[in-house]
Design a protein around this motif. Structure first.
Motif, short mmCIF file in Angstrom:
data_model
loop_
_atom_site.label_atom_id
_atom_site.label_comp_id
_atom_site.label_asym_id
_atom_site.label_seq_id
_atom_site.Cartn_x
_atom_site.Cartn_y
_atom_site.Cartn_z
N VAL A 99 32.68 -9.51 1.74
CA VAL A 99 33.76 -10.25 1.07
C VAL A 99 33.22 -11.11 -0.07
O VAL A 99 33.69 -11.04 -1.20
CB VAL A 99 34.53 -11.12 2.08
CG1 VAL A 99 35.52 -12.04 1.36
CG2 VAL A 99 35.27 -10.25 3.08
N PHE A 148 34.77 -12.59 -3.56
CA PHE A 148 35.82 -13.59 -3.35
C PHE A 148 35.33 -14.71 -2.45
O PHE A 148 34.78 -14.47 -1.37
CB PHE A 148 37.05 -12.94 -2.73
CG PHE A 148 38.12 -13.91 -2.31
CD1 PHE A 148 39.10 -14.30 -3.20
CD2 PHE A 148 38.14 -14.45 -1.03
CE1 PHE A 148 40.10 -15.20 -2.82
CE2 PHE A 148 39.11 -15.34 -0.63
CZ PHE A 148 40.10 -15.72 -1.54
N ALA A 194 39.91 -5.16 -2.46
CA ALA A 194 40.31 -6.01 -1.33
C ALA A 194 41.47 -6.90 -1.74
O ALA A 194 41.60 -7.26 -2.92
CB ALA A 194 39.14 -6.86 -0.86
N SER A 195 42.31 -7.24 -0.77
CA SER A 195 43.44 -8.16 -0.99
C SER A 195 43.34 -9.29 0.01
O SER A 195 42.96 -9.09 1.17
CB SER A 195 44.77 -7.44 -0.82
OG SER A 195 44.94 -6.43 -1.80
N PHE A 196 43.68 -10.49 -0.44
CA PHE A 196 43.61 -11.67 0.40
C PHE A 196 44.94 -12.41 0.34
O PHE A 196 45.37 -12.85 -0.72
CB PHE A 196 42.48 -12.59 -0.06
CG PHE A 196 41.14 -11.90 -0.15
CD1 PHE A 196 40.34 -11.78 0.97
CD2 PHE A 196 40.71 -11.34 -1.34
CE1 PHE A 196 39.12 -11.12 0.91
CE2 PHE A 196 39.50 -10.68 -1.43
CZ PHE A 196 38.70 -10.57 -0.30
N ASP A 197 45.62 -12.50 1.47
CA ASP A 197 46.91 -13.20 1.54
C ASP A 197 46.67 -14.70 1.71
O ASP A 197 45.97 -15.11 2.64
CB ASP A 197 47.75 -12.66 2.70
CG ASP A 197 48.21 -11.23 2.46
OD1 ASP A 197 48.43 -10.88 1.30
OD2 ASP A 197 48.34 -10.48 3.45
N THR A 198 47.24 -15.49 0.83
CA THR A 198 47.11 -16.93 0.91
C THR A 198 48.50 -17.55 0.89
O THR A 198 49.51 -16.86 0.64
CB THR A 198 46.31 -17.49 -0.28
OG1 THR A 198 47.13 -17.50 -1.46
CG2 THR A 198 45.07 -16.65 -0.55
N THR A 248 49.17 -13.40 -2.98
CA THR A 248 48.08 -12.46 -2.71
C THR A 248 47.09 -12.41 -3.86
O THR A 248 47.49 -12.29 -5.03
CB THR A 248 48.64 -11.05 -2.45
OG1 THR A 248 49.53 -11.09 -1.33
CG2 THR A 248 47.52 -10.08 -2.15
N ASP A 304 44.26 -10.15 -5.45
CA ASP A 304 43.76 -8.76 -5.46
C ASP A 304 42.50 -8.68 -6.32
O ASP A 304 42.49 -9.16 -7.45
CB ASP A 304 44.81 -7.81 -6.03
CG ASP A 304 45.95 -7.56 -5.07
OD1 ASP A 304 45.69 -7.30 -3.88
OD2 ASP A 304 47.12 -7.63 -5.50
#
Length: 202
Positions: A102, A108, A143-147, A151, A153
């Motif tokens: 990651v 990220f 990769a995607s990161f939900d916050t 999101t 990307d």
């Protein structure tokens, strides 16, 4: 963090074996050292070595667990070696290598000054060896990161022959990102939106 003047290559301090003819690099650390060694290698410009360590198939390594003809594991073990009476074979002991994927490979991470994840770092450290090992001489990571703000990307591709690195990035509203490309260009900050960048690896 290790003070800059006290930093020393991990492979020179007994944490990673130096590759020799016919063999690859291996970790010589337990569960607590895995993420720090891999992160330190990438931060020091040795992402290729970190990638080789993670993809190694001989003992001790992650893939040794899955390609071992006697076991063919589908989960991580509690120990580098197989045990039929002592250690668990479904245990996230060495799962911290995912942090390297990651924060170093994808690139990220939260910014040290972040409040509610309003400030992030985008600093991919790609491995040219990863692209060279592919039949098409090209690799990609996404990769995607939900916050709470939306999101994030992150995706990139790397072509081995030209050493061309292409990054695509989407930042949600009310968030800033400090972007560092894997070349000699200066770090810069962007707000919300979708951005594309190209860089040449040295």
């Amino acid at each position: 963090n290790i003070p800059m003047r006290q930093e020393k290559p991990c492979y020179d301090t007994g944490f990673v074996t130096v590759p020799t003819a016919g063999t690859g690099p291996h970790l010589l650390t337990g569960m607590f050292g895995v993420k720090w060694v891999l992160q330190a290698l990438s931060e020091a410009g040795h992402s290729d070595l970190a990638y080789e360590v993670v993809t190694q198939e001989t003992y001790p390594s992650f893939n040794y667990m899955t390609v071992n003809p006697e076991v063919e594991a589908t989960t991580l073990w509690e120990s580098w070696f197989f045990s039929n009476n002592t250690y668990s074979h479904n245990h996230p002991m060495f799962g911290s290598h995912q942090l390297w994927m990651v924060q170093s490979l994808v690139g990220f991470a939260p910014h040290p000054a972040a409040k509610g994840l309003d400030y992030i770092l985008i600093q991919p450290r790609p491995s040219l060896r990863m692209a060279q090992s592919d039949p098409l001489q090209k690799c990609s990571v996404a990769a995607s990161f939900d916050t709470a703000r939306g999101t994030v990307d992150v995706s990139w591709t790397l072509t081995a022959a030209s050493k061309t690195f292409s990054l695509r990035l989407t930042i949600p509203p009310n968030m800033r990102a400090v972007v560092t490309l894997p070349d000699a260009s200066p770090t810069f900050t962007v707000g919300s939106g979708t951005f594309s960048y190209t860089a040449q690896l040295p």
